[in-house]
Write a protein that holds these residues in place. Structure first.
Motif, PDB file in Angstrom:
ATOM      1  N   HIS A   3       0.825  -1.201   0.000  1.00 60.64           N
ATOM      2  CA  HIS A   3       0.000   0.000   0.000  1.00 60.64           C
ATOM      3  C   HIS A   3       0.865   1.260   0.000  1.00 60.64           C
ATOM      4  CE1 HIS A   3      -3.151   2.815   0.848  1.00 60.64           C
ATOM      5  NE2 HIS A   3      -2.560   3.172   1.968  1.00 60.64           N
ATOM      6  N   CYS A   4       0.609   2.142  -0.934  1.00 58.85           N
ATOM      7  CA  CYS A   4       1.332   3.417  -0.964  1.00 58.85           C
ATOM      8  C   CYS A   4       0.932   4.228   0.262  1.00 58.85           C
ATOM      9  CB  CYS A   4       0.967   4.168  -2.245  1.00 58.85           C
ATOM     10  SG  CYS A   4       1.649   5.844  -2.318  1.00 58.85           S
ATOM     11  N   PHE A   8      -2.242  11.291  -0.909  1.00 55.91           N
ATOM     12  CA  PHE A   8      -2.914  11.499  -2.189  1.00 55.91           C
ATOM     13  C   PHE A   8      -3.391  10.196  -2.825  1.00 55.91           C
ATOM     14  CE2 PHE A   8       1.677  11.387  -3.490  1.00 55.91           C
ATOM     15  CZ  PHE A   8       1.641  10.281  -4.324  1.00 55.91           C
ATOM     16  N   PHE A   9      -2.882   9.063  -2.367  1.00 56.29           N
ATOM     17  CA  PHE A   9      -3.233   7.782  -2.984  1.00 56.29           C
ATOM     18  C   PHE A   9      -4.688   7.399  -2.713  1.00 56.29           C
ATOM     19  CE2 PHE A   9      -3.276   3.061  -3.056  1.00 56.29           C
ATOM     20  CZ  PHE A   9      -2.932   2.890  -4.392  1.00 56.29           C
ATOM     21  N   THR A  10      -5.206   7.810  -1.572  1.00 55.03           N
ATOM     22  CA  THR A  10      -6.558   7.404  -1.186  1.00 55.03           C
ATOM     23  C   THR A  10      -7.508   8.573  -0.977  1.00 55.03           C
ATOM     24  OG1 THR A  10      -5.829   7.322   1.136  1.00 55.03           O
ATOM     25  CG2 THR A  10      -5.799   5.251  -0.096  1.00 55.03           C
ATOM     26  N   ASP A  11      -7.106   9.796  -1.351  1.00 51.13           N
ATOM     27  CA  ASP A  11      -7.983  10.936  -1.062  1.00 51.13           C
ATOM     28  C   ASP A  11      -9.127  11.104  -2.065  1.00 51.13           C
ATOM     29  OD1 ASP A  11      -6.774  12.084  -3.295  1.00 51.13           O
ATOM     30  OD2 ASP A  11      -5.673  13.612  -2.176  1.00 51.13           O
ATOM     31  N   GLY A  12      -9.120  10.316  -3.156  1.00 52.69           N
ATOM     32  CA  GLY A  12     -10.201  10.375  -4.126  1.00 52.69           C
ATOM     33  C   GLY A  12     -10.201  11.598  -5.016  1.00 52.69           C
ATOM     34  N   GLU A  31       3.439   0.853 -11.087  1.00 56.22           N
ATOM     35  CA  GLU A  31       2.799   0.204  -9.942  1.00 56.22           C
ATOM     36  C   GLU A  31       1.659   1.064  -9.399  1.00 56.22           C
ATOM     37  OE1 GLU A  31       5.768  -0.837  -7.082  1.00 56.22           O
ATOM     38  OE2 GLU A  31       6.409  -2.603  -8.198  1.00 56.22           O
ATOM     39  N   LEU A  32       1.894   2.365  -9.313  1.00 60.57           N
ATOM     40  CA  LEU A  32       0.827   3.261  -8.875  1.00 60.57           C
ATOM     41  C   LEU A  32      -0.322   3.254  -9.877  1.00 60.57           C
ATOM     42  CD1 LEU A  32       2.874   6.340  -7.580  1.00 60.57           C
ATOM     43  CD2 LEU A  32       1.535   4.746  -6.197  1.00 60.57           C
ATOM     44  N   ALA A  33       0.020   3.276 -11.175  1.00 59.18           N
ATOM     45  CA  ALA A  33      -1.011   3.275 -12.211  1.00 59.18           C
ATOM     46  C   ALA A  33      -1.883   2.030 -12.100  1.00 59.18           C
ATOM     47  CB  ALA A  33      -0.357   3.346 -13.589  1.00 59.18           C
ATOM     48  N   ALA A  34      -1.252   0.857 -11.934  1.00 66.04           N
ATOM     49  CA  ALA A  34      -1.999  -0.394 -11.837  1.00 66.04           C
ATOM     50  C   ALA A  34      -2.878  -0.429 -10.586  1.00 66.04           C
ATOM     51  CB  ALA A  34      -1.034  -1.577 -11.842  1.00 66.04           C
ATOM     52  N   ALA A  35      -2.348   0.072  -9.482  1.00 71.48           N
ATOM     53  CA  ALA A  35      -3.105   0.065  -8.227  1.00 71.48           C
ATOM     54  C   ALA A  35      -4.321   0.972  -8.315  1.00 71.48           C
ATOM     55  CB  ALA A  35      -2.203   0.486  -7.074  1.00 71.48           C
ATOM     56  N   TRP A  36      -4.149   2.168  -8.888  1.00 71.60           N
ATOM     57  CA  TRP A  36      -5.286   3.073  -9.046  1.00 71.60           C
ATOM     58  C   TRP A  36      -6.314   2.497 -10.023  1.00 71.60           C
ATOM     59  CZ3 TRP A  36      -1.434   7.479  -8.499  1.00 71.60           C
ATOM     60  CH2 TRP A  36      -1.703   8.244  -7.355  1.00 71.60           C
ATOM     61  N   ALA A  37      -5.845   1.918 -11.127  1.00 75.89           N
ATOM     62  CA  ALA A  37      -6.765   1.333 -12.099  1.00 75.89           C
ATOM     63  C   ALA A  37      -7.588   0.208 -11.471  1.00 75.89           C
ATOM     64  CB  ALA A  37      -5.995   0.818 -13.314  1.00 75.89           C
ATOM     65  N   LEU A 228       9.559   4.674   2.486  1.00 72.41           N
ATOM     66  CA  LEU A 228      10.678   3.743   2.531  1.00 72.41           C
ATOM     67  C   LEU A 228      10.241   2.486   1.791  1.00 72.41           C
ATOM     68  CD1 LEU A 228      11.731   4.179   6.278  1.00 72.41           C
ATOM     69  CD2 LEU A 228      12.643   5.351   4.277  1.00 72.41           C
ATOM     70  N   ARG A 229      10.553   2.440   0.505  1.00 80.77           N
ATOM     71  CA  ARG A 229      10.038   1.393  -0.368  1.00 80.77           C
ATOM     72  C   ARG A 229      11.078   0.291  -0.578  1.00 80.77           C
ATOM     73  NH1 ARG A 229      10.299  -0.165  -5.609  1.00 80.77           N
ATOM     74  NH2 ARG A 229       8.427  -1.128  -6.487  1.00 80.77           N
ATOM     75  N   GLU A 230      10.652  -0.950  -0.424  1.00 83.77           N
ATOM     76  CA  GLU A 230      11.537  -2.091  -0.657  1.00 83.77           C
ATOM     77  C   GLU A 230      11.303  -2.672  -2.046  1.00 83.77           C
ATOM     78  OE1 GLU A 230      11.144  -4.950   2.447  1.00 83.77           O
ATOM     79  OE2 GLU A 230      11.707  -3.535   4.025  1.00 83.77           O
ATOM     80  N   ARG A 231      12.302  -3.327  -2.564  1.00 87.91           N
ATOM     81  CA  ARG A 231      12.138  -4.019  -3.860  1.00 87.91           C
ATOM     82  C   ARG A 231      11.083  -5.104  -3.708  1.00 87.91           C
ATOM     83  NH1 ARG A 231      18.179  -5.891  -4.746  1.00 87.91           N
ATOM     84  NH2 ARG A 231      17.841  -6.309  -2.537  1.00 87.91           N
ATOM     85  N   GLY A 232      10.282  -5.258  -4.773  1.00 89.45           N
ATOM     86  CA  GLY A 232       9.252  -6.281  -4.745  1.00 89.45           C
ATOM     87  C   GLY A 232       7.935  -5.834  -4.149  1.00 89.45           C
ATOM     88  N   GLU A 233       7.874  -4.582  -3.642  1.00 91.38           N
ATOM     89  CA  GLU A 233       6.604  -4.090  -3.126  1.00 91.38           C
ATOM     90  C   GLU A 233       5.660  -3.803  -4.291  1.00 91.38           C
ATOM     91  OE1 GLU A 233       7.735  -1.928   1.091  1.00 91.38           O
ATOM     92  OE2 GLU A 233       7.164  -0.695  -0.613  1.00 91.38           O
TER      93      GLU A 233
END
Length: 233
Positions: A3-4, A8-12, A31-37, A228-233
């Motif tokens: 989860h981002c 702004f990711f969930t504010d609609g 990844e953000l594009a796919a999650a929002w879609a 703090l993003r890890e690889r594979g997230e």
């Protein structure tokens, strides 16, 4: 993806987000594009510089093709193909203008780094869309422990900015300075909201992650605007 954490990711709300900085921008963008879609949002993806044309069928050559992808619950990538390179450049202005009114979220890769984990922009970089409201900076934590010459695109500019040699080994303080400088990754942000993705954090020990956070927050960065993003997230 995990989860981002950004608000702004969930504010609609409708957002126009430009990604800048070092390696990992394209991965984060898609990844953000796919999650929002997947959440039912109409997502438009483009570049103001150059990106590889996607091979997954998400490229759309015109407005009806974009609308068709949205109806399928997918994001749409637009741009002008460069057939010699297999890359996309900025789409025709008329196409962008028509689609930006219909999109819920726009993601634009606005900077190139040639896979270097960090960079200092040239005079003509980054190419931020005038109507963007958010700038998302990406930096790879694999920059740490390597020299500016090895890990930074435009190392000479970075050396001048940091007042050191291009052979200087990058530490957390140097990387934080590049991320927060208006001559560095924060260039041309102006009044836009600024967020930072520290990519490949799984390469760091917990103490190193804490040090990066401490330096950024101590310099005035809101902790809730740092991922703090890890690889594979």
């Amino acid at each position: 993806m995990a989860h981002c954490p950004f608000d702004f990711f969930t504010d609609g709300k409708k957002h126009n987000i430009c990604l800048v900085g070092g390696g990992g921008k394209t991965t984060v963008m898609y990844e953000l594009a796919a999650a929002w879609a997947a959440c039912g949002r109409r997502v438009l993806v483009l570049t103001s510089t150059h990106i590889l044309c996607p091979a997954d069928g998400s490229f759309a050559g015109d407005v009806p093709a974009v609308q068709n992808l949205w109806q399928q619950g997918r994001y749409a990538v637009i741009g002008t193909p460069e057939f010699a390179t297999g890359k996309l450049t900025l789409p025709p202005q008329s196409v962008y203008e028509a689609l930006k009114l219909q999109a819920d979220v726009i993601l634009c890769e606005a900077d190139g780094s040639r896979h270097h984990p960090c960079k200092v922009p040239a005079e003509y970089e980054p190419v931020i869309l005038p109507d963007s409201d958010i700038v998302l900076a990406v930096a790879g934590m694999d920059a740490l422990g390597n020299s500016l010459q090895q890990a930074c695109q435009r190392p000479q500019l970075a050396a001048e900015l940091l007042c050191c040699s291009a052979e200087k080994i990058i530490d957390a303080q140097m990387l934080a300075s590049l991320l927060l400088s208006e001559q560095g990754t924060r260039k041309s942000v102006v009044v836009r909201a600024y967020y930072i993705v520290l990519n490949k954090c799984d390469l760091l020990k917990a103490a190193q992650q804490e040090e990066m956070l401490r330096l950024l927050v101590g310099a005035g960065m809101d902790e809730h605007r740092i991922w703090l993003r890890e690889r594979g997230e």
